[in-house]
Every structure is written in C-alpha cells, then in structure tokens.
Scaffold this motif. Structure first.
Motif, mmCIF file in Angstrom:
data_model
loop_
_atom_site.group_PDB
_atom_site.id
_atom_site.type_symbol
_atom_site.label_atom_id
_atom_site.label_comp_id
_atom_site.label_asym_id
_atom_site.label_seq_id
_atom_site.Cartn_x
_atom_site.Cartn_y
_atom_site.Cartn_z
ATOM 1 N N ALA A 29 -1.620 -8.578 -2.859
ATOM 2 C CA ALA A 29 -0.319 -8.671 -3.283
ATOM 3 C C ALA A 29 -0.019 -10.032 -3.756
ATOM 4 O O ALA A 29 -0.506 -10.965 -3.406
ATOM 5 N N TYR A 33 4.498 -7.723 0.978
ATOM 6 C CA TYR A 33 5.184 -7.126 2.049
ATOM 7 C C TYR A 33 5.134 -7.625 3.345
ATOM 8 O O TYR A 33 3.779 -7.389 3.912
ATOM 9 N N SER A 165 -0.747 3.301 5.813
ATOM 10 C CA SER A 165 -0.796 1.849 5.856
ATOM 11 C C SER A 165 0.052 1.507 4.709
ATOM 12 O O SER A 165 0.012 1.943 3.549
ATOM 13 N N SER A 167 0.607 -0.996 2.532
ATOM 14 C CA SER A 167 0.278 -1.250 1.225
ATOM 15 C C SER A 167 -0.756 -0.378 0.680
ATOM 16 O O SER A 167 -1.141 -0.720 -0.476
ATOM 17 N N ARG A 170 -0.086 0.885 -2.729
ATOM 18 C CA ARG A 170 -0.331 0.208 -4.131
ATOM 19 C C ARG A 170 -1.666 0.518 -4.588
ATOM 20 O O ARG A 170 -1.994 -0.329 -5.357
ATOM 21 N N SER A 223 -1.798 -6.260 11.283
ATOM 22 C CA SER A 223 -0.451 -6.071 10.844
ATOM 23 C C SER A 223 0.457 -5.409 11.255
ATOM 24 O O SER A 223 1.869 -5.940 10.819
ATOM 25 N N HIS A 227 4.169 -7.251 11.380
ATOM 26 C CA HIS A 227 5.461 -6.794 10.851
ATOM 27 C C HIS A 227 6.554 -6.772 11.870
ATOM 28 O O HIS A 227 7.682 -7.109 11.500
HETATM 29 O O1 PMV Z 1 -0.429 -2.232 4.803
HETATM 30 P P1 PMV Z 1 -0.302 -3.354 6.150
HETATM 31 O O2 PMV Z 1 0.705 -2.676 6.941
HETATM 32 O O3 PMV Z 1 -1.480 -3.561 6.608
HETATM 33 O O4 PMV Z 1 0.429 -4.776 5.575
HETATM 34 C C1 PMV Z 1 -0.221 -5.711 4.741
HETATM 35 C C2 PMV Z 1 0.464 -6.536 4.331
HETATM 36 C C3 PMV Z 1 -0.036 -8.001 3.470
HETATM 37 O O5 PMV Z 1 -1.361 -7.264 3.107
HETATM 38 C C4 PMV Z 1 -0.189 -8.865 4.395
HETATM 39 C C5 PMV Z 1 0.856 -8.074 2.586
HETATM 40 C C6 PMV Z 1 0.844 -7.050 1.504
HETATM 41 O O6 PMV Z 1 1.738 -6.965 0.689
HETATM 42 O O7 PMV Z 1 -0.429 -6.356 1.212
#
Ligand code: PMV
Length: 362
Positions: A29, A33, A165, A167, A170, A223, A227
């Motif tokens: 990113a 996020y 998850s 991210s 994306r 994460s 969050h």
């Molecule tokens: O996808 P998660 O819930 O593991 O969150 C990832 C969050 C970050 O990698 C720190 C930021 C991002 O936008 O990918």
C-alpha cells in the motif's frame, strides 16, 4: 455493484470433481488501510502497487460429497506438508463467504498452497493467499456458469478476498489498485478493489520494490489487533481524513509523474501507520533499530544522490525500498553497499510492480 449482486443464483449444474489453480501476487500500500468497520469495510480508502515476485500459488481440488455436509470439509497442505494451524483461518473465511459461494459444503476440497517468498520472512501471505483461494473458488463458479464475464469474476474475487483479509482485495489485478469508497472515483467501492482509473505517468509503470527483511519472525501485533486499536484511537478521525487527502494529492502526482511529491506522500503514510500504533492504547513500536538505520541511510543517500528512492513499511519491521526503473542501477548499488547489512542474514527480495493474478489450471 452492491453486496447482493455477488450472491449466486440457483439453477446451475456444478461439476462432480476437478482441480483449479491460481497464482496471486502480494501488494504494497502507498496510502494505507488501517482501521475497519464491521464486515471488513475499510475506515479509509487506500491504494497499492501490485507486486510481481511475491506471490502465493494455490491449487484447489474438489470432489462432490454424497450429501451436503454440516461443516466445511477440506485438507490443507502448505509447501507440501499438512498445515493444521491454517485451518481456523480457512474456516473463518469460508463462514464469511458461504452466503456468496453456497456450494462450499457440497465438496471435499484439497487445498495446496505455497509462497514464492521464504517461509517466515516476515512478509504477510494473507493478501496473496486469500486472493489465490478466492480466485480458485470463482473458477469453480465459472465451470458451472461459463457465461460469467471476466470483469464480474475479478470483482467478485476481490470482494471475496476482502472477506478473508482486507488488503487481499487489492491482490487480484494490477498494477495500481484503489479500494474504499472515495468520492472523486465514481466506481470506487468499500466492497472490492478497482484498477486506478486516472492517468498514470509511465514512470510509475516499472517501479521497483526491494524488500529488506529486517526481522523475519512473527509480527508483534496481528493486523486484526492493529485495526481494532483504531476504534478508540484519539487521532483516528484525523488519520482517516489524511488518507483521503493523500489519495487526492496522488492524483496529480501520478498524472504528472511528480516523484518528489510521491516520496513525501508515501513516506508520510508509512510513518503515520507506525505513529498510529505508537499512540494507541496499548501502544506498540513495530520498527526495529535496523528499520530506523535503513530509513536514515535512505534519507542521506537521497539527498546526496538526488535520486527518488524512498521507503514504505507495512505493519512490521521490514522495509520496502521503492525506486523508478531509470534509477535502478544507482539505487540497487546503494542497497547492496549500505542497506543489506541491516537485513536479517543479509536477506532481501527484489520485486517490482506487477500485473495481477494468473490462472494456472482450470
Ligand atoms: O489486510 P490486513 O487486514 O492484514 O491489513 C493490512 C494493513 C496494512 O498492510 C498495514 C496496510 C495496507 O493497506 O495494506
């Protein structure tokens, strides 16, 4: 698209057995996020580079059960070996997506998965892993309903991966992906990622990301916990506004190829993510001393060399070193001369911007 448009329609004939496989990339990113609402809805919009080398390959063999089971039936192999520890994550993922993939309890699945990056490199595989698994499930849906279009399948894969998850949504397509409802992008959505729709200068098409593995162990904070800490966070609202603002500023940066401003935004985003963790209750420092050493050396080198090398971080100690193709030689030499010494066992991964997931079988 709304959530209900991802619910499967009845009346299709599902195959008795078969095997599908996908390779899905990781992503990094640029606008982070961090913070979410129920059902994996992001608290702010984000944007990422899709990576190329860091990826998960997953195959999914499926065989119809004699009758629909009450539970999810699957065996899971990670890098060729059974991996019990991953089962709870898969069960949670299946529970969340069952409404959209109702055939899950009609099959026994054999999930075989492996990562291109070394095991316990401190690189999260959840984004690429959930994306690859979501794509495999959609390949089964497509076998039953071949009329489903590519665009719908990609969107639904992103929608499902998000439920595994955040991210991960994306990690379906490349090369620049935006996720989260954001007014200036009419097609943006909290439910799935989309390809960034505005003009992007060619300098961003070949960007490099050398990932310095500063600390290869487990992350101190998951994460999910991170969050959650945004819920009572004193600076949460300002942070969410800042993400919007940074996404806004990036529009012109991408359009004009303004690397100086790109560096400012990307590094500020990385440090803000870590600042949020340092100022939450409980508070955490996710950097290691070597993370800071690397950051200071990048700053000194950038000043001296007039290149545009910069860093970003995820929620851990590893450093992603970003630089354009035109500066590759100089920056890579600097990485080898000065930065590799701060990596655990001298390990790093050479990656670059990528173009999304690939179907391998099915
Ligand atoms: O996808 P998660 O819930 O593991 O969150 C990832 C969050 C970050 O990698 C720190 C930021 C991002 O936008 O990918």
């Amino acid at each position: 698209m709304t959530e209900s448009e991802f619910i499967l329609k009845d009346g299709f004939e599902y195959p008795n057995e078969g095997k599908v496989a996908w390779k899905a990339p990781s992503n990094i990113a640029l606008v982070k996020y961090w913070g979410k609402k129920p059902n994996q809805i992001p608290a702010n919009p984000s944007i990422s580079f899709t990576l190329n080398a860091c990826a998960t390959t997953t195959s999914l063999a499926f065989k119809k059960l004699d009758k629909k089971s009450d539970t999810f039936s699957f065996d899971l192999f990670f890098e060729g070996k059974p991996k019990e520890e991953f089962a709870p994550k898969i069960i949670t993922f299946f529970e969340r997506i069952e409404r959209y993939i109702p055939f899950l309890k009609e099959y026994h699945f054999i999930i075989e998965t492996s990562n291109s990056f070394p095991h316990s490199s401190g690189i999260a595989s959840s984004a690429s892993g959930m994306a690859a698994l979501a794509l495999c499930l959609l390949s089964i849906e497509k076998l039953a309903n071949p009329t489903l279009g590519e665009d719908y399948l990609k969107m639904k894969a992103s929608f499902l991966a998000r439920l595994g998850s955040g991210s991960a949504c994306r990690s379906i397509e490349g090369d620049l992906i935006q996720w989260g409802a954001y007014e200036p992008i009419s097609k943006s959505s909290d439910l799935y990622g989309i390809r960034y729709p505005f003009k992007v200068d060619s300098v961003f098409k070949n960007y490099h990301d050398t990932i310095l593995l500063v600390h290869k162990g487990q992350k101190t904070v998951s994460s999910t916990v991170g969050h959650d800490l945004m819920h009572e966070h004193p600076f949460a609202q300002q942070r969410f506004q800042q993400a919007d603002h940074n996404l806004n500023k990036l529009k012109e940066v991408f359009e004009k190829g303004n690397l100086n401003e790109f560096v400012n935004i990307v590094e500020s985003e990385a440090l803000t993510l870590h600042a949020m963790m340092m100022t939450s209750l409980p508070y955490f420092v996710l950097m290691k001393p070597n993370t800071l050493e690397i950051i200071n050396r990048i700053w000194a080198f950038r000043k001296k060399s007039k290149t545009h090398v910069c860093f970003t971080l995820d929620a851990g100690a590893n450093v992603h070193v970003l630089y354009p193709e035109s500066e590759k030689k100089e920056v890579f030499q600097f990485i080898q001369d000065e930065l590799v010494a701060f990596c655990e066992n001298g390990h790093y991964i050479c990656d670059r911007i990528g173009h999304g997931a690939k179907q391998l079988k099915g």
